[in-house]
Enzyme design. Structure first.
Site, PDB file in Angstrom:
ATOM      1  N   ARG A 138     -26.982 -27.039  34.522  1.00  0.00           N
ATOM      2  CA  ARG A 138     -27.060 -25.686  35.109  1.00  0.00           C
ATOM      3  C   ARG A 138     -27.642 -25.723  36.521  1.00  0.00           C
ATOM      4  O   ARG A 138     -28.479 -26.557  36.836  1.00  0.00           O
ATOM      5  CB  ARG A 138     -27.878 -24.773  34.190  1.00  0.00           C
TER       6      ARG A 138
ATOM      7  N   ASP B 150     -26.572 -10.766  29.338  1.00  0.00           N
ATOM      8  CA  ASP B 150     -26.543 -11.606  28.134  1.00  0.00           C
ATOM      9  C   ASP B 150     -25.752 -10.963  26.992  1.00  0.00           C
ATOM     10  O   ASP B 150     -25.528 -11.595  25.956  1.00  0.00           O
ATOM     11  CB  ASP B 150     -27.973 -11.904  27.665  1.00  0.00           C
TER      12      ASP B 150
ATOM     13  N   ARG C 229     -25.577 -17.347  21.901  1.00  0.00           N
ATOM     14  CA  ARG C 229     -24.981 -15.998  21.991  1.00  0.00           C
ATOM     15  C   ARG C 229     -23.481 -16.037  21.673  1.00  0.00           C
ATOM     16  O   ARG C 229     -22.924 -15.071  21.170  1.00  0.00           O
ATOM     17  CB  ARG C 229     -25.254 -15.376  23.351  1.00  0.00           C
TER      18      ARG C 229
HETATM   19  C1  S3P Z   1     -33.605 -14.104  32.067  1.00  0.00           C
HETATM   20  C2  S3P Z   1     -32.782 -13.684  33.080  1.00  0.00           C
HETATM   21  C3  S3P Z   1     -31.313 -13.763  33.016  1.00  0.00           C
HETATM   22  C4  S3P Z   1     -30.823 -13.925  31.587  1.00  0.00           C
HETATM   23  C5  S3P Z   1     -31.607 -14.962  30.849  1.00  0.00           C
HETATM   24  C6  S3P Z   1     -33.071 -14.591  30.788  1.00  0.00           C
HETATM   25  C7  S3P Z   1     -35.061 -14.033  32.264  1.00  0.00           C
HETATM   26  O1  S3P Z   1     -30.871 -14.890  33.739  1.00  0.00           O
HETATM   27  O2  S3P Z   1     -29.454 -14.243  31.586  1.00  0.00           O
HETATM   28  O3  S3P Z   1     -31.112 -15.101  29.528  1.00  0.00           O
HETATM   29  O4  S3P Z   1     -35.811 -14.143  31.277  1.00  0.00           O
HETATM   30  O5  S3P Z   1     -35.491 -13.869  33.405  1.00  0.00           O
HETATM   31  P1  S3P Z   1     -30.633 -14.807  35.335  1.00  0.00           P
HETATM   32  O6  S3P Z   1     -31.903 -14.436  35.932  1.00  0.00           O
HETATM   33  O7  S3P Z   1     -30.232 -16.188  35.737  1.00  0.00           O
HETATM   34  O8  S3P Z   1     -29.534 -13.804  35.518  1.00  0.00           O
END
Ligand code: S3P
Length: 441
Positions: free
Chosen positions: A131, A324, A398
């Site tokens: 990632r 999500d 998910r």
């Molecule tokens: C999260 C932010 C989101 C989300 C992740 C949890 C967090 O990601 O998709 O499951 O806890 O700050 P991004 O900030 O990369 O969009």
């Protein structure tokens, strides 16, 4: 009725009985984002932090173990009370293992980049090592951070040599709470004001909780401003139920004939309620009861009952508010009349799996008509009944849960694998699904 859900070590058999419905009350598990933050801020604060309702799943366990390796005392994560006793920050002797958790790795990068004189290395599982980390390394480097990694410094394993950092005013190219939170965590230890602007508002749990812990946070024209140097104080944190976990039951209740499900204690922070708005626009019967504010976060009990759904268009500033929930939204779309168009969602390609491809290929296997674009999907709903088959979860929690809800509403049996990945955010998912399955009255 023989059990519709049968777990094996490798996967899950889902056999929908002909007269199935879903009924019951679900205490949705604690919010994952808030659980990570409560553990991290507890270690930054003076005095003890007590957390109730934390999510005791694999992702927060990764954060807790990294923080223990950094010198802090955290009692085992359970549904009950967890105590965080901050210790001296240590340079860990081992590599910090963030597991599958992007939030753990990105927030820790912000936290550790400013620990001058100490060295840290971080890694994760196959998914996390693939990632993108550049999105946090770029602003942190502008603050003076020294971070190295694979693939030109963009992928874990990563190495961090802590430095004294300078505050920045960062105009983020992506709406990401992880990026915003990493910068704010780095800004906490700086002299002066750190500012973050986003193209659209992402979840604001960091800002709310930092404020509750005593940080000076303000907002000006959509920009978050943090005054560095404040001493945080330990707090009692009550973690609300996770809207991202509730979303599976919201869609299951909306599409399953005769369903009536009550979800208790769900966090309804406006930065997380995009899924409620979209399902309501599709015609879902959703009622919020008993709205209240607990420890700075809004909560409600949410009832969902079966109803006919219609397709919608989803994009723009709504996307970060349901980022999500898009996998399970595609399942609602497959059971709706007409087409649902999801755009501006390219971020889904760099989650735990490529969630656009995952849902497009697996819904197609079930018999749905789906078109895929670089930034989204069109789902042509209810063209013909979905038919059970072998499904691949991409080892993404998910995707597994979304496919389970689709398979339960398909004709005939499905086999879904691997199924153990629900441990990442919802260890009780299969048991709760089994309990909700009832014969139609
Ligand atoms: C999260 C932010 C989101 C989300 C992740 C949890 C967090 O990601 O998709 O499951 O806890 O700050 P991004 O900030 O990369 O969009």
């Amino acid at each position: 009725m023989s059990p519709p859900i049968q777990l094996t070590p490798a996967g899950v058999h889902i056999t929908p009985p002909p007269n199935l419905t879903l009924r019951g009350i679900v205490a949705v598990p604690g919010d994952k984002s808030i659980s990570h933050r409560a553990l991290i801020f507890g270690c930054l604060a003076q005095g003890t932090t007590t957390i109730t309702g934390i999510l005791p799943s694999a992702d927060p366990q990764s954060t807790a173990q990294c923080l223990r390796d950094l010198g802090h005392d955290i009692t085992p994560l359970t549904d009950g009370e967890v105590r965080v006793q901050p210790g001296e920050w240590q340079e860990p002797q081992q590599v910090l293992d963030c597991g599958n958790s992007g939030t753990t790795m990105r927030l820790l990068l912000g936290l550790l980049a400013g620990r001058a004189g100490q060295f840290f290395s971080l890694t994760g599982d196959d998914s996390l090592r693939g990632r993108p980390m550049q999105r946090v390394i770029t602003p942190l480097s502008q603050m003076g951070a020294q971070i190295w990694g694979r693939k030109g410094g963009t992928r874990a394993p990563l190495a961090v040599q802590g430095q004294l950092l300078q505050p920045i005013a960062y105009d983020s190219p992506i709406a990401s709470a992880q990026v915003k939170s990493a910068i704010l965590l780095a800004g906490l230890g700086c002299e002066g004001m750190t500012q973050v602007q986003e193209p659209a508002p992402s979840r604001d749990h960091t800002e709310r909780m930092l404020r509750a812990f005593g940080a000076q946070i303000t907002w000006k024209n959509g920009t978050v401003q943090l005054q560095g140097g404040a001493q945080l104080r330990g707090q009692t944190v009550v973690v609300p139920g996770d809207m991202s976990s509730a979303a599976f039951w919201l869609v299951a209740g909306a599409i399953t004939p005769g369903a009536d499900i009550m979800l208790t204690n769900v966090g309804v922070n406006p930065s997380r309620t995009g899924i409620l708005e979209v399902l309501e626009a599709m015609g879902a019967r959703i009622t919020c009861h008993n709205q209240r504010l607990v420890a700075g976060e809004p909560l409600a009990d949410i009832q969902v009952q079966h109803s006919a759904l219609e397709g919608v268009a989803v994009g723009g500033a709504l996307i970060p508010r349901l980022i999500d929930e898009i996998p399970i939204l595609t399942v609602a779309a497959a059971f709706a009349q007409g087409k649902t168009v999801i755009r501006d969602a390219a971020e889904l390609r760099v989650k735990e799996s490529d969630r656009l491809t995952a849902m497009a290929t697996q819904l197609t296997r079930l018999g749905a008509r789906v078109e895929e674009y670089p930034d989204g999907l069109t789902i042509h709903g209810s063209q013909q009944p979905l038919v059970g088959t072998e499904l691949h979860t991409y080892d993404d929690h998910r995707i597994a849960m979304a496919l389970a809800i689709a398979a339960l509403n398909a004709q005939g049996a499905s086999y879904l694998s691997p199924g153990g990945c629900v441990q990442i955010s919802y260890p009780q998912f299969w048991q709760t699904l089994q309990q909700l399955c009832q014969p139609s009255p």
